[in-house]
Design a protein around this motif. Structure first.
Motif, PDB file in Angstrom:
ATOM      1  N   ALA A  60      33.685  51.795  11.083  1.00 25.96           N
ATOM      2  CA  ALA A  60      33.170  52.045   9.728  1.00 25.96           C
ATOM      3  C   ALA A  60      32.895  50.720   9.009  1.00 25.96           C
ATOM      4  O   ALA A  60      31.859  50.563   8.357  1.00 25.96           O
ATOM      5  N   VAL A  61      33.820  49.757   9.144  1.00 21.68           N
ATOM      6  CA  VAL A  61      33.609  48.440   8.512  1.00 21.68           C
ATOM      7  C   VAL A  61      32.354  47.786   9.092  1.00 21.68           C
ATOM      8  O   VAL A  61      31.525  47.238   8.356  1.00 21.68           O
ATOM      9  N   TYR A  62      32.178  47.894  10.409  1.00 25.19           N
ATOM     10  CA  TYR A  62      30.976  47.333  11.038  1.00 25.19           C
ATOM     11  C   TYR A  62      29.714  48.064  10.571  1.00 25.19           C
ATOM     12  O   TYR A  62      28.644  47.468  10.508  1.00 25.19           O
ATOM     13  N   ASP A  63      29.836  49.343  10.281  1.00 26.34           N
ATOM     14  CA  ASP A  63      28.667  50.071   9.758  1.00 26.34           C
ATOM     15  C   ASP A  63      28.329  49.610   8.338  1.00 26.34           C
ATOM     16  O   ASP A  63      27.165  49.508   7.974  1.00 26.34           O
ATOM     17  N   TYR A  64      29.373  49.345   7.551  1.00 26.05           N
ATOM     18  CA  TYR A  64      29.122  48.828   6.199  1.00 26.05           C
ATOM     19  C   TYR A  64      28.563  47.409   6.257  1.00 26.05           C
ATOM     20  O   TYR A  64      27.718  47.027   5.453  1.00 26.05           O
ATOM     21  N   PHE A  65      29.107  46.622   7.175  1.00 26.78           N
ATOM     22  CA  PHE A  65      28.701  45.207   7.279  1.00 26.78           C
ATOM     23  C   PHE A  65      28.162  44.929   8.688  1.00 26.78           C
ATOM     24  O   PHE A  65      28.874  44.333   9.512  1.00 26.78           O
ATOM     25  N   PRO A  66      26.938  45.332   8.979  1.00 27.00           N
ATOM     26  CA  PRO A  66      26.403  45.156  10.342  1.00 27.00           C
ATOM     27  C   PRO A  66      26.441  43.705  10.822  1.00 27.00           C
ATOM     28  O   PRO A  66      26.596  43.451  12.018  1.00 27.00           O
ATOM     29  N   ARG A  67      26.348  42.754   9.892  1.00 27.24           N
ATOM     30  CA  ARG A  67      26.410  41.339  10.310  1.00 27.24           C
ATOM     31  C   ARG A  67      27.744  41.010  10.955  1.00 27.24           C
ATOM     32  O   ARG A  67      27.838  40.096  11.759  1.00 27.24           O
ATOM     33  N   LEU A  68      28.802  41.691  10.522  1.00 27.60           N
ATOM     34  CA  LEU A  68      30.118  41.397  11.096  1.00 27.60           C
ATOM     35  C   LEU A  68      30.218  41.926  12.521  1.00 27.60           C
ATOM     36  O   LEU A  68      30.920  41.347  13.353  1.00 27.60           O
ATOM     37  N   ARG A  69      29.522  43.008  12.800  1.00 27.52           N
ATOM     38  CA  ARG A  69      29.533  43.526  14.178  1.00 27.52           C
ATOM     39  C   ARG A  69      28.915  42.481  15.109  1.00 27.52           C
ATOM     40  O   ARG A  69      29.460  42.170  16.159  1.00 27.52           O
ATOM     41  N   GLU A  70      27.797  41.896  14.649  1.00 29.00           N
ATOM     42  CA  GLU A  70      27.126  40.867  15.466  1.00 29.00           C
ATOM     43  C   GLU A  70      28.022  39.660  15.684  1.00 29.00           C
ATOM     44  O   GLU A  70      27.948  39.000  16.712  1.00 29.00           O
ATOM     45  N   ARG A  71      28.875  39.370  14.683  1.00 29.40           N
ATOM     46  CA  ARG A  71      29.685  38.147  14.749  1.00 29.40           C
ATOM     47  C   ARG A  71      31.148  38.414  15.122  1.00 29.40           C
ATOM     48  O   ARG A  71      31.992  37.550  14.963  1.00 29.40           O
ATOM     49  N   GLY A  72      31.409  39.608  15.625  1.00 30.85           N
ATOM     50  CA  GLY A  72      32.788  40.040  15.887  1.00 30.85           C
ATOM     51  C   GLY A  72      33.659  39.056  16.649  1.00 30.85           C
ATOM     52  O   GLY A  72      34.843  38.936  16.376  1.00 30.85           O
ATOM     53  N   ARG A  73      33.063  38.346  17.608  1.00 33.42           N
ATOM     54  CA  ARG A  73      33.871  37.457  18.454  1.00 33.42           C
ATOM     55  C   ARG A  73      33.897  36.019  17.958  1.00 33.42           C
ATOM     56  O   ARG A  73      34.575  35.166  18.526  1.00 33.42           O
ATOM     57  N   GLN A  74      33.134  35.736  16.925  1.00 34.38           N
ATOM     58  CA  GLN A  74      33.113  34.349  16.425  1.00 34.38           C
ATOM     59  C   GLN A  74      34.329  34.046  15.557  1.00 34.38           C
ATOM     60  O   GLN A  74      34.879  34.939  14.917  1.00 34.38           O
ATOM     61  N   HIS A  75      34.701  32.783  15.530  1.00 31.07           N
ATOM     62  CA  HIS A  75      35.758  32.363  14.611  1.00 31.07           C
ATOM     63  C   HIS A  75      35.299  32.591  13.176  1.00 31.07           C
ATOM     64  O   HIS A  75      34.182  32.212  12.810  1.00 31.07           O
ATOM     65  N   ALA A  76      36.167  33.170  12.368  1.00 31.09           N
ATOM     66  CA  ALA A  76      35.791  33.476  10.986  1.00 31.09           C
ATOM     67  C   ALA A  76      35.454  32.205  10.209  1.00 31.09           C
ATOM     68  O   ALA A  76      34.635  32.222   9.295  1.00 31.09           O
ATOM     69  N   GLY A  77      36.080  31.090  10.599  1.00 35.95           N
ATOM     70  CA  GLY A  77      35.838  29.823   9.909  1.00 35.95           C
ATOM     71  C   GLY A  77      34.412  29.316  10.047  1.00 35.95           C
ATOM     72  O   GLY A  77      33.981  28.465   9.284  1.00 35.95           O
ATOM     73  N   LEU A  78      33.691  29.857  11.041  1.00 27.90           N
ATOM     74  CA  LEU A  78      32.316  29.407  11.259  1.00 27.90           C
ATOM     75  C   LEU A  78      31.302  30.219  10.472  1.00 27.90           C
ATOM     76  O   LEU A  78      30.118  29.907  10.470  1.00 27.90           O
ATOM     77  N   LEU A  79      31.765  31.273   9.795  1.00 30.09           N
ATOM     78  CA  LEU A  79      30.835  32.136   9.068  1.00 30.09           C
ATOM     79  C   LEU A  79      30.430  31.519   7.733  1.00 30.09           C
ATOM     80  O   LEU A  79      31.107  30.641   7.201  1.00 30.09           O
ATOM     81  N   SER A  80      29.340  32.034   7.181  1.00 31.87           N
ATOM     82  CA  SER A  80      28.914  31.621   5.842  1.00 31.87           C
ATOM     83  C   SER A  80      29.890  32.192   4.810  1.00 31.87           C
ATOM     84  O   SER A  80      30.679  33.102   5.117  1.00 31.87           O
ATOM     85  N   GLY A  81      29.808  31.680   3.586  1.00 38.21           N
ATOM     86  CA  GLY A  81      30.676  32.178   2.515  1.00 38.21           C
ATOM     87  C   GLY A  81      30.522  33.681   2.295  1.00 38.21           C
ATOM     88  O   GLY A  81      31.502  34.399   2.103  1.00 38.21           O
ATOM     89  N   GLY A  82      29.292  34.154   2.347  1.00 39.02           N
ATOM     90  CA  GLY A  82      29.034  35.583   2.143  1.00 39.02           C
ATOM     91  C   GLY A  82      29.641  36.421   3.255  1.00 39.02           C
ATOM     92  O   GLY A  82      30.240  37.476   3.004  1.00 39.02           O
ATOM     93  N   GLU A  83      29.510  35.932   4.477  1.00 32.17           N
ATOM     94  CA  GLU A  83      30.075  36.668   5.609  1.00 32.17           C
ATOM     95  C   GLU A  83      31.598  36.665   5.548  1.00 32.17           C
ATOM     96  O   GLU A  83      32.249  37.666   5.872  1.00 32.17           O
ATOM     97  N   GLN A  84      32.173  35.542   5.107  1.00 34.78           N
ATOM     98  CA  GLN A  84      33.629  35.495   4.962  1.00 34.78           C
ATOM     99  C   GLN A  84      34.093  36.473   3.882  1.00 34.78           C
ATOM    100  O   GLN A  84      35.149  37.091   4.010  1.00 34.78           O
ATOM    101  N   GLN A  85      33.296  36.594   2.823  1.00 32.34           N
ATOM    102  CA  GLN A  85      33.640  37.575   1.789  1.00 32.34           C
ATOM    103  C   GLN A  85      33.608  38.980   2.376  1.00 32.34           C
ATOM    104  O   GLN A  85      34.462  39.814   2.072  1.00 32.34           O
TER     105      GLN A  85
END
Ligand SMILES: Nc1ncnc2c1ncn2[C@@H]1O[C@H](COP(=O)(O)OP(=O)(O)O)[C@@H](O)[C@H]1O
Ligand SMILES: [Mg+2]
Length: 255
Positions: free
Chosen positions: A118-143
């Protein structure tokens, strides 16, 4: 009885007062916004609710139960999720590990998997980045990760500390649209604190204005957005014919 009732909270940092008798109600199923400038006491208010800070006076009840004085883990276990200021993701964990951290108290693993999807459905970008380190994401993605992590705990109340901070206007729109959907579709009650009065009033039902540790104004968000003082001080709009003494008198009245 409101889901969350904050009564006459007085909070200090050492000898410095941060909240001077703050009271507010958050009714079940609503979104409430607390507006305030930098330093007004917004983060302090949320910390007194989560148990991170013990106020000198006042009470906080959740579902009719006194929670003031409890430990943060105890408050979280009752169903209050905190999305802190500045996101605070675990930078060296993957996005998915971050999201799963939000469900660490739960043992219903099938439902946890459903919520992850459900979270991935709300935030499809997070599904694409599921395996990446969170520290590498943009500020918006971290939010998005920080909000998604809170959703994973299936809270009945979410406390959101300035989700708009440092994000582009477009991303702010996108994230608040999803916050609105989470509230409507999952029935999550929301208490939001924001400097961005424009977006906060456009998504919330009820607003409070916090000025140097005091609530100075409250009302339905739609009405606050029409209030000349709110428009001038928080929305940066100066209406023709509204100035000077009227504003001053009102401000005196608030305090
Ligand atoms: N850890 C701290 N120690 C001392 N003063 C603090 C601390 N945190 C916040 N303050 C002060 O308390 C007041 C309210 O801060 P805060 O709740 O962070 O405001 P906001 O979130 O609205 O920007 C400010 O005057 C701030 O400087
Ligand atoms: Mg703050």
């Amino acid at each position: 009885m409101a889901l969350l009732e904050v009564r006459n909270i007085e909070a200090y940092y050492g000898a410095a007062v941060a909240l001077r008798g703050v009271s507010l109600d958050v009714a079940q199923g609503t979104m409430v916004a607390v507006l305030g400038a930098n330093g007004a006491g917004k983060t302090t208010l949320l910390k007194t609710i989560t148990g991170a800070l013990d106020p000198r006076a006042g009470s906080v009840t959740f579902n009719g139960v006194e929670i003031q004085g409890r430990e943060t883990w105890d408050v979280a276990a009752l169903g209050i999720a905190h999305v802190p200021e500045g996101r605070e993701v675990f930078r060296h964990l993957s996005v998915e590990e971050n999201l799963r951290m939000g469900a660490y108290r739960r043992s219903d693993s099938d439902e946890v998997e459903k919520d992850l999807q459900a979270v991935y459905d709300y935030f499809p970008r997070l599904r694409e980045r599921g395996r990446q380190h969170a520290g590498l994401l943009s500020g918006g993605e971290q939010q998005m990760v920080a909000i998604g992590r809170a959703v994973m705990g299936r809270p009945s109340l979410m406390l959101l500390d300035e989700p708009s901070l440092g994000l582009s206007p477009l991303l702010v729109q996108e994230i608040f649209h999803i916050i609105r959907r989470l509230a409507a579709e999952r029935g999550t009650t929301m208490l939001l604190v924001e400097q961005n009065a424009n977006i906060a009033l456009s998504v919330s039902d009820i607003g409070y204005v916090l000025e140097v540790g005091r609530i100075v104004l409250t009302g339905p968000s739609r009405e606050l957005a029409e209030n000349p003082d709110v428009r001038e001080f928080y929305l940066g709009v100066r209406d023709a014919g509204v100035r000077g003494t009227r504003r001053w008198r009102r401000k005196k009245q608030w305090r």
